[in-house]
Scaffold this motif. Structure first.
Motif, mmCIF file in Angstrom:
data_model
loop_
_atom_site.group_PDB
_atom_site.id
_atom_site.type_symbol
_atom_site.label_atom_id
_atom_site.label_comp_id
_atom_site.label_asym_id
_atom_site.label_seq_id
_atom_site.Cartn_x
_atom_site.Cartn_y
_atom_site.Cartn_z
ATOM 1 N N ILE A 112 0.684 -0.784 0.096
ATOM 2 C CA ILE A 112 -0.120 0.004 0.013
ATOM 3 C C ILE A 112 0.901 1.445 -0.174
ATOM 4 N N TYR A 140 0.948 4.445 1.274
ATOM 5 C CA TYR A 140 0.076 5.295 1.990
ATOM 6 C C TYR A 140 0.092 6.879 1.854
ATOM 7 N N GLU A 166 -1.068 8.180 12.442
ATOM 8 C CA GLU A 166 -1.258 6.902 11.729
ATOM 9 C C GLU A 166 -1.532 6.120 11.477
ATOM 10 N N MET A 221 -3.651 2.315 10.101
ATOM 11 C CA MET A 221 -2.616 0.911 8.846
ATOM 12 C C MET A 221 -2.778 0.070 10.097
ATOM 13 N N LEU A 242 -4.688 -3.143 7.977
ATOM 14 C CA LEU A 242 -3.650 -3.073 6.760
ATOM 15 C C LEU A 242 -2.810 -3.952 6.689
ATOM 16 N N ILE A 301 3.862 -1.877 3.601
ATOM 17 C CA ILE A 301 3.051 -0.581 3.425
ATOM 18 C C ILE A 301 4.179 0.506 3.639
ATOM 19 N N MET A 313 5.956 4.107 3.157
ATOM 20 C CA MET A 313 4.884 5.019 3.823
ATOM 21 C C MET A 313 5.733 6.227 3.487
ATOM 22 N N TYR A 363 -3.668 4.723 -0.626
ATOM 23 C CA TYR A 363 -4.200 5.247 0.131
ATOM 24 C C TYR A 363 -4.279 6.343 0.425
ATOM 25 N N GLY A 364 -4.937 7.312 1.331
ATOM 26 C CA GLY A 364 -5.173 7.761 2.141
ATOM 27 C C GLY A 364 -6.438 9.575 2.184
ATOM 28 N N GLY A 395 -3.161 13.406 2.711
ATOM 29 C CA GLY A 395 -2.988 12.132 2.168
ATOM 30 C C GLY A 395 -3.739 11.743 1.400
ATOM 31 N N SER A 455 -2.399 10.651 -1.602
ATOM 32 C CA SER A 455 -2.767 9.196 -3.053
ATOM 33 C C SER A 455 -3.823 9.802 -4.466
#
Length: 404
Positions: A107, A109, A133, A137, A140, A147, A149, A197-198, A202, A206
């Motif tokens: 992901i 992120y 966050e 997370m 997920l 992830i 990020m 994702y965000g 975010g 995203s």
């Protein structure tokens, strides 16, 4: 999302707004060695400069360290103009073997607003146990996803964080995924399916990444994106949040935009404005009360609000450049937004969905009535799981475009 996780999320978000300044570590005079870019960056975007193990405190007891391998990374990306830059971030990979079909998904992120001071970088905050966050997370990671990020440009690394710069944020998200795939020992590769994702800032990261992926990172196997409360049109924000608890977000945006475009803000501010501008340069989201409920008119040279200022050049062009929705993503996108959002008006998210639909994208607009901007974050987090699971499984996405 289970009720216990919702409770934890609310607590974390409340803490993010209400923790006093004393609880946030002061900015260091010099960046830690890890965050300092070398004189020469690697050749390709997403290439690693360096990496190191990271203490990841998802929970106060640090139990998440048992289940997740956490790595701090510094990687090459590009700024708005296409110049190479070093960006920091974090990579999280569950230790349990991936049980799904094919390679483990990763992901990209995109984090919500952290602030603009270097201490605000998530890759630093995770080790302090202050990163909100982490709550979102967890679901997920529990599903076995890795992830990647980003900290974004200038957040943790040298220079001002270019807050809400559309291209820079999109590049940073996509290059974080590339960096995770190239991280030795991560078990990820170019074959890994990718989800984006965000929420809030975010959500913009995203959304921008979804728009830019076909041209900037065509090799990534992006399957879908989730973008919540996207500030797709920044001109709508001053009227919503000036003189509110979230006023500092406006100053973050002005700081980020002027840094990205090389504009000297001083001539547009009075003495009080220049003092406030200097004060917020090290602020994190915890510090919102530093500018809360203050009218921006009290800080400009001619008494115009920031909403009025961005209607003038050179700000008008800068802000217009950040508009999201002018190119359609090539993958399905879930857009979530609360009717009661008190930071990013609902009409902005709906217009984004309509713009993407007009461009031929497959878009699902999920409207909710959660209380405020923070409440909408919980809806967004709850919907991401089923949406991305379906995308990774190859299930055709449902579109809202016919009814928008």
């Amino acid at each position: 999302m289970p009720s216990s996780r919702l409770t934890a999320a609310l607590a974390a978000l409340a803490t993010a707004v209400l923790v006093p300044l004393a609880a946030v570590p002061a900015s260091a005079e010099e960046l830690p060695a890890f965050y300092q870019a070398p004189a020469t960056l690697p050749a390709a975007n997403g290439d690693l400069v360096r990496s190191e193990p990271m203490r990841f405190l998802l929970d106060p007891a640090g139990a998440s360290r048992v289940a997740v391998t956490s790595t701090r990374v510094l990687y090459r990306s590009t700024d708005r103009t296409g110049e190479p830059i070093a960006v920091s971030g974090s990579v999280f990979v569950p230790k349990a073997r991936w049980a799904g079909p094919g390679p483990r998904p990763v992901i990209g992120y995109a984090v919500g607003t952290q602030g603009i001071g270097d201490d605000c970088a998530p890759s630093r905050q995770f080790s302090e146990g202050l990163e909100y966050e982490g709550v979102f997370m967890s679901g997920l990671l529990a599903r076995g996803y890795a992830i990647a990020m980003t900290d974004y440009e200038g957040l943790g690394t040298a220079g001002m964080h270019t807050y809400m710069d559309r291209e820079s944020q999109g590049h940073a998200v996509l290059d974080a995924v590339r960096a995770a795939q190239r991280l030795p020992g991560s078990g990820l590769s170019a074959a890994s399916p990718v989800g984006l994702y965000g929420y809030s800032q975010g959500g913009a990261g995203s959304a921008s990444a979804a728009e830019l992926a076909p041209t900037y990172a065509p090799e990534l196997k992006v399957k879908g994106a989730v973008a919540g409360a996207v500030p797709a049109d920044l001109t709508a924000l001053p009227g919503a949040i000036d003189s509110s608890i979230f006023t500092e977000f406006l100053w973050f945006a002005i700081a980020g935009q002027t840094a990205s475009y090389g504009v000297d803000i001083d001539p547009y501010l009075n003495d009080a404005g220049r003092a406030l501008y200097a004060e917020i340069a090290d602020d994190c989201v915890f510090d919102l009360f530093n500018a809360a409920f203050r009218s921006s008119e009290d800080y400009t040279a001619d008494g115009v609000s920031l909403g009025g200022l961005i209607a003038r050049e050179p700000f008008r062009t800068m802000i217009d450049d950040q508009r999201i929705g002018r190119r359609a993503p090539a993958v399905p996108v879930l857009v979530t937004h609360s009717l009661l959002d008190d930071v990013v008006p609902y009409r902005v998210g709906k217009q984004l969905a309509k713009d993407w639909c007009a461009g031929g994208a497959t878009v699902r607009l999920s409207t909710n009535a959660s209380p405020g901007h923070i409440g909408g974050m919980l809806n967004n987090a709850a919907e991401v799981y089923g949406y991305l699971e379906a995308r990774f499984a190859g299930v055709p996405a449902v579109s809202s475009c016919r009814r928008l």
